[in-house]
Every structure is written in C-alpha cells, then in structure tokens.
Design an enzyme around this catalytic site. Structure first.
Site, PDB file in Angstrom:
ATOM      1  N   HIS A  85       0.779  -1.271   0.004  1.00 40.69           N
ATOM      2  CA  HIS A  85      -0.107   0.095   0.090  1.00 40.69           C
ATOM      3  C   HIS A  85       0.917   1.174   0.097  1.00 40.69           C
ATOM      4  CE1 HIS A  85       0.168  -0.063   4.519  1.00 40.69           C
ATOM      5  NE2 HIS A  85      -0.058   1.204   4.266  1.00 40.69           N
ATOM      6  N   ASP A 221       1.164  -7.646   2.229  1.00 41.01           N
ATOM      7  CA  ASP A 221       1.330  -6.190   1.900  1.00 41.01           C
ATOM      8  C   ASP A 221       2.745  -5.895   1.698  1.00 41.01           C
ATOM      9  OD1 ASP A 221       0.861  -3.502   1.610  1.00 41.01           O
ATOM     10  OD2 ASP A 221      -0.361  -3.440   3.590  1.00 41.01           O
ATOM     11  N   SER A 655       3.882   2.128   8.558  1.00 44.83           N
ATOM     12  CA  SER A 655       3.694   1.254   7.605  1.00 44.83           C
ATOM     13  C   SER A 655       4.936   1.178   6.887  1.00 44.83           C
ATOM     14  CB  SER A 655       2.781   1.691   6.297  1.00 44.83           C
ATOM     15  OG  SER A 655       1.471   1.330   6.975  1.00 44.83           O
TER      16      SER A 655
END
Ligand code: ARG
Ligand code: GLU
Length: 720
Positions: A85, A221, A655
């Site tokens: 992402h 991810d 992240s």
C-alpha cells in the site's frame, strides 16, 4: 495447577506484566532510557547497534519512503522493502491495460527491467543532535506565542544554514515534547528509486477494505524497490548511468520465525500521536469530531457501494477513493470505541485530579500550573464549534467531488485578473489543469457524485450552526426551499465541471478574460464559498485558539514531567525516526474470544471466495499450498505463517517499518494495527493495542516460490 509448574511460570508472568509496550522512543536516547529494559525483555544487541554515530548501525538501513511510509534496506545493493500500500501509487503509475501490474504483479527479472519513479524519493537519517538551548536562545516567558514562534524560527533557520553551508546533507529542526526540546535531524535524500517487484493485488491487498484494521489478517502487504546513486555513491536524479546504492548497513533476514512472548522492536517513522491531551480534548475528538466524520464518510461509502457492487468498471474507478475514505472511517470507529471500552476519559480525569492536587500543593506551583486545566477547558470549548465547522467543510463540502475539483481552478482566476498578466504562468497553469482534468474524469462517475451531493448537503445543513455554513446555503434555503435534490440538479445542469468535453474546449481556447465564465459556474461558486468560509470565519478563530493551545500544551507537558521526575516520558510522534518495542502477543478482543498472534496460509484458503473481489486466491498459491511446496520458509509447525501481531506501539507512517528480533534481524514488516487498539494514538491500552506485521517468511515465500524471483533472495543475507 501444580505448584511446581506455577513457579516455573512466575518469571514469564512477571515479565509480561512488567512491560506495557507503550512508547515511541528517540534512537539517540535509547541507551539512557531503554536499553536495560529491552535487554531484560530478551534483546541480545545494544543501543549502540541500533543507533550509532561512530560506526554503521541499524539506523543506516531505515528510510522514510515517499511522503508517508517507512522502508528498509535489505541488501548491499540498495534493495528496499516496504508495504504494497506504500508502493501502490508507483505500481499504479506503471500500470496500463496491457501491463496491469496492480492486478498481475510485477517482477523485474534483472536490473535493466527495474522501473524509474520520478518524484519518488527516500530519506535516510544520518544523525540527530539536541539543539534545545540554541533554538530557545533569547526566547522568554513574556513573549507572545507569535513572537516566540518567530524567534524560534529565526534561530532554527540560522542553525540550519550554518550546518548546510559546509555539508552535502540536509537538516531540519523539529520540536519534541510539545516544544520543550528541539532536535536537529540531519538527512540524506535519494531520488532515483526504482520499482523491482510487487505481488498481484489479490496477495498484496488480500482482504482489502473488508479486513483493513482487522485481525486475523492475511495480507501480503509488500513491494520491493531499489535505491540508485551516481557513480560516486551520492544521491542523484534518475540517470541510466546511476548505480545501485551501497548502504552502510543492510538488515539481515531471519527465517527462524517468531513465537508468542518473543521480544520484537519496530524502527520507523510514526507520523502523529496525541498522548498528552487533556480529557476534554479526547472527549471532543472521540464523542463529537469522530462521530460526525464517521457519519459523513459512511454516507459516501454507502453510495459508492450501491453504484459499484454490480458495475465492475465503476468499481475500478472508485477503488482507490473508496480505500482512502474507508481507511480513516474505520480507524475513527475503532478509536472512539476503544476510548470508551478502556474508559479513557475517566482515566484521564482521574489523572487530572491527581495533577490538580499536585499543582496546588505549593503557591509557586499553583502560580505556574494551577490554571492550566480550566484554561484547557475554555480553549477546547471555543475550539469545538470551529473544529466541527472545519470537519464539515472538508468532509461534506469537499466530499462532493465536483466542488473539490472546481477549487483547483481558483488560481487561474487569480492569474487572469492580476495586474500585468503573466502569460507564461497562465499557460503553465492551463497545462496543469488539463492534466488534472484528465485525471479527474478517468475516475469520475457523476451519478455517484450527484447522490453524494444531495446527501451531504442535507447533513451539512442539519448539523451545523448557521454562522458556519457556506453562503450557498442561502440559495438552497431561499430559492430552493431546502430541496437539496433540485439544487443539485441545477448545479450539475449548469456547471461545466461535470462535462469533460466542454471543460477541455474551455481550457483549449482559454483567454484571461474568460475567467468570468468560471466565476459564474455554480460548482466553482460553491468552492469559492467554502474557501471564503475558511479564510474569513474558520481560520482566524482556529489560529488564535491553536496558538493558545500550543502554549498550554507546552506548559502542561513540562508540568507533568516535573510532577513525575522518575517517570520515563516519550515525545508524541512527529515523523521522526523512533524505536518502539514489545513482544509477540495474542489478545482478547471480546468476552470468551482469544486471538492467536499469527495466521497461516490455511486461513487464506478458508477466506477464499471467488465471488468477492477482496478474497480471490491465485491458482498458483493454491497449488503451492496443496503440494506443501514451501521451500525453506515454513515454520517449525510445518505451515507458512502469513502475518503476526505484537505489542509494539505504532501509528500511521510506521507502514513498511521493519520488525526486528532480539538479534536485530528482520522478522516482519509492519503494515497495520488491530481495530480494537486504534485509540493508541490518544491512549495506549496494553490489553488490546497490537501492531500487525507481515511475516518475513511469507514475503520470501511469495518472491521465491510464487513469483520465481529467487535471484532477489540470493541478494539478501538470510540467517537460519
Ligand atoms: N490501515 C492501513 C493504514 O492505515 C492500511 C491502509 C491501506 N489499505 C486499505 N485497505 N485502505 O495505512
Ligand atoms: N497502515 C498504516 C500506515 O500506512 C499503519 C497503520 C497504523 O496507523 O498503525 O502507516
């Protein structure tokens, strides 16, 4: 339980309860504040191995990726690992119908095939220095907040200039502890970053928004990039001649796996937290701001859903918008519920009672701190209506795509009315707007936007005091008698902003005098009304109160540290490099339910549903699962572990951050938090606050066994 067994368990129980997991710590202070505890929890390395200015250390392998993520260097040739992402924008830009890398994944089979990404950069922290005394030189308590900020800026600019004139590096100065401390962060920014690989979206985004913020999770991810430099190893813009970066340090990767109770730490760039707010602020956020914003976003999401569910074309157009709106919609729901569940406001109030008792315990203290809490109360009660007005402006006003799009044209009207026309600037602006127009219509479906507009206008009208409504509500009330639908009909009927062809004709034939047509456009007028509301009503009020709050917060922070001189405080996240540590740990989300700390490939097969977009499983992955073709990447238990949770205190910006084991080896990549614990930006609850990470072995398994890109694994240092 037998007595002997119980005694065996005591050290473990003691260890688990001793440590709360809370805190985002400053790398250069680890030795002083955290090393001992980290080692007691199982860490085998030293603070100096994590952050050192004398030799290479872990920090030389961590970068800020793009504008809002973290990434880590995992080979001596500048190979970079982050989330899917986080790389999404870059992957999307290289995708087309012929090469749909988002859907199919992408693997450069050699360095020539890696793809350049103009505009994408990564930043490495070279070192940090405390500069509090220099930044606060000549600052005193009799200054107004504005004078104080001006002086601080002047001092900081001078320090930065002095540093940068003799250095290839850049410097920034950031406040910590609400402006009670300042650090200079010295950085190096690399600008040639190439895409190396990404899994298909049904691995990289598996579970999509349905599973977002949730555990148990099965998302792969990740995406892989590489840093390039010029021939001398210095950062440079993209050039074919550039060479792979040779980092000072790169992370070794452990395939030993992790177990419940294991120590882990996360090293990355948390963006923003607010752990030291007074109870009245937490109440405002979780009981007023969040519920309004949740409702507004829910309204849009429902309408998106209604139109996309049976329309795959529109579904693709709205996928990215939907993800953006849904992400914080869900986060806010979790945050408000979490504060309520942990009785956060009552806890803060109890703490404030203690604080107050201390703050009035001597005349000197009382003079400095006695008035703090009432002053907060009064500032927040003034802020609340303004803050709500601002939320509605952004979430309702600019939630209408047409209006949000029209606002980009206001600069053109300004340029067109300037004294001494700047033809060149106008033509540049036209080019920009044409690009914007292409981008807008590519993903625009006006039936959705019309319905959104009707619904948002109604909520806007019903929930806000008259003085905070934009001027177009006068027309809606007087001329349209509150008939939001016919007003919407009128705007869409008359505006050129929902018609790609007329807008392009207008831009192609543009002359400065044509700005009048813009000013008469009803969508543009709505955008102007919102802007005026902001500039003349909301901003002036908010600025004053926020300045007051900055000052109160600074004093409150100082006071709290004075009240508890032995307590370790950590500064709120501010997009600087931090270390947070905890352990692999499951949790109880609700009565009678316990979540294990890891998920496996089996769970992907259980979630599989070819009819649901979020749960499609690739045939190749099923085949590997059926044949147990796991290479070296299976756990001792014989399964492939996909994700795990741990009690590391993380937030947005983390992240892509590396999750490291007690030997400082890479075991995972952080990508989310558990829903039950999303209030950790305001208050951390050790019972349920967990970060969610990709197990590094799943990453290796996908790269090697699924994608057949094992040559990349050869580049890495794998530790058995
Ligand atoms: N919740 C994660 C974060 O805050 C992931 C967001 C991207 N994924 C999504 N489904 N919207 O960034
Ligand atoms: N997904 C988030 C990010 O992009 C991390 C989740 C969180 O807020 O902890 O940084």
């Amino acid at each position: 339980m037998k007595k002997s067994l119980f005694f065996l368990l005591i050290p473990l129980l003691f260890r688990l309860s001793l440590f709360a997991g809370e805190g985002m710590w400053i790398p250069m202070l680890l030795q002083q504040l955290n090393e001992k505890e980290m080692q007691e929890m199982g860490m085998n390395i030293t603070a100096e191995d994590i952050y050192s200015i004398n030799h290479s250390s872990l920090k030389d392998a961590i970068v800020l990726f793009g504008r809002g993520c973290t990434a880590e260097i995992i080979s001596d040739q500048g190979l970079l690992l982050t989330n899917h992402h986080c790389g999404y924008g870059a992957i999307q830009r290289h995708s087309s119908i012929e090469h749909d890398y988002l859907t199919d994944g992408f693997w450069a089979m050699n360095k020539e095939e890696e793809l350049a990404n103009p505009g994408l950069s990564v930043t490495l922290m070279v070192r940090m220095e405390e500069v509090t005394a220099k930044v606060l030189e000549d600052v005193n308590d009799s200054m107004t907040e504005a004078e104080r900020s001006a002086k601080i800026k002047e001092n900081s600019d001078k320090l930065i200039e002095e540093f940068e004139k003799d250095s290839d590096y850049q410097a920034v100065i950031k406040p910590f502890f609400k402006g009670n401390a300042y650090y200079m962060i010295i950085t190096e920014t690399f600008k040639d970053i190439r895409l190396v690989g990404a899994p298909p979206s049904d691995i990289g985004k598996f579970g999509g928004d349905t599973d977002n913020w949730m555990w148990p999770r099965h998302t792969g991810d990740f995406s892989v990039f590489r840093i390039y430099t010029d021939k001398s190893g210095k950062p440079a813009e993209y050039s074919k001649e550039n060479i792979p970066y040779q980092p000072k340090y790169h992370l070794p990767i452990s395939i030993k796996g992790v177990d419940e109770g294991d120590f882990t730490f996360v090293f990355g760039y948390p963006a923003r937290t607010n752990e030291y707010l007074p109870s009245c602020a937490v109440k405002m956020i979780t009981e007023s701001g969040n519920p309004h914003k949740i409702k507004l976003r829910q309204t849009r999401l429902d309408i998106f859903n209604e139109h996309t569910v049976n329309n795959p074309g529109v579904r693709i157009q709205y996928a990215s918008k939907d993800a953006r709106v849904a992400n914080y919609w869900k986060k806010m729901i979790g945050e408000s519920a979490g504060i309520q569940r942990m009785r956060g406001i009552e806890k803060k109030e109890a703490y404030e009672n203690e604080f107050l008792a201390w703050a009035v315990s001597s005349p000197e203290l009382e003079e400095k701190y006695g008035g703090l809490l009432p002053a907060f109360q009064s500032a927040y009660s003034q802020l609340e209506p303004l803050s709500l007005a601002f939320d509605y402006l952004r979430e309702a006003g600019l939630g209408i795509e047409l209006v949000n799009f029209a606002r980009y044209f206001s600069h053109l009207t300004e340029l067109s009315q300037a004294n001494g026309l700047n033809e060149e600037a106008i033509s540049e602006e036209i080019t920009k707007l044409k690009n914007k127009t292409d981008g807008f219509f590519k993903d625009y479906y006006s039936p959705i936007d019309k319905e959104v507009m009707v619904a948002l206008l109604k909520l806007y009208d019903e929930n806000l005091a008259p003085e905070y409504k934009p001027a177009f509500f006068n027309t809606i009330h007087n001329k349209y008698k509150n008939d939001y639908a016919s007003y919407t009909q009128y705007v869409f009927g008359k505006s050129m902003f929902d018609n790609e062809q007329s807008l392009n004709e207008y831009l192609n034939a543009y002359q400065p005098k044509h700005y009048k047509k813009l000013e008469k456009d009803p969508a543009f007028q709505m955008a102007s009304d919102l802007k005026n509301l902001y500039v003349y009503r909301i901003q002036p009020g908010m600025n004053g109160i926020n300045r007051k709050l900055d000052s109160l917060q600074r004093i409150y922070m100082k006071a709290q540290m004075e009240m508890a001189p032995d307590k370790r405080f950590y500064p709120d996240a501010n997009f600087t490099l931090r270390v947070t540590y905890g352990m692999i740990d499951g949790y109880n989300p609700k009565d009678a339910v316990y979540y294990k700390p890891y998920t496996t490939l089996k769970g992907i097969m259980e979630k599989e549903d070819p009819a649901i977009y979020d749960y499609v499983v690739e045939d190749k992955l099923k085949e590997l699962y059926q044949n147990k073709d796991y290479g070296d990447y299976a756990d001792e238990d014989g399964s492939i572990h996909v994700c795990f949770v741990a009690s590391n205190h993380t937030t947005g910006g983390n992240s892509g951050s590396p999750v490291l084991n007690s030997d400082g080896e890479l075991v995972g990549v952080n990508f989310d938090r558990c829903w039950e614990g999303t209030m950790s930006d305001l208050m951390y609850d050790p019972q349920v606050c967990r970060n969610i990470s990709l197990d590094i072995r799943y990453f290796l398994f996908i790269v090697d066994k699924f994608a057949g890109a094992g040559y990349l694994v050869d580049e890495m240092d794998i530790v058995n």
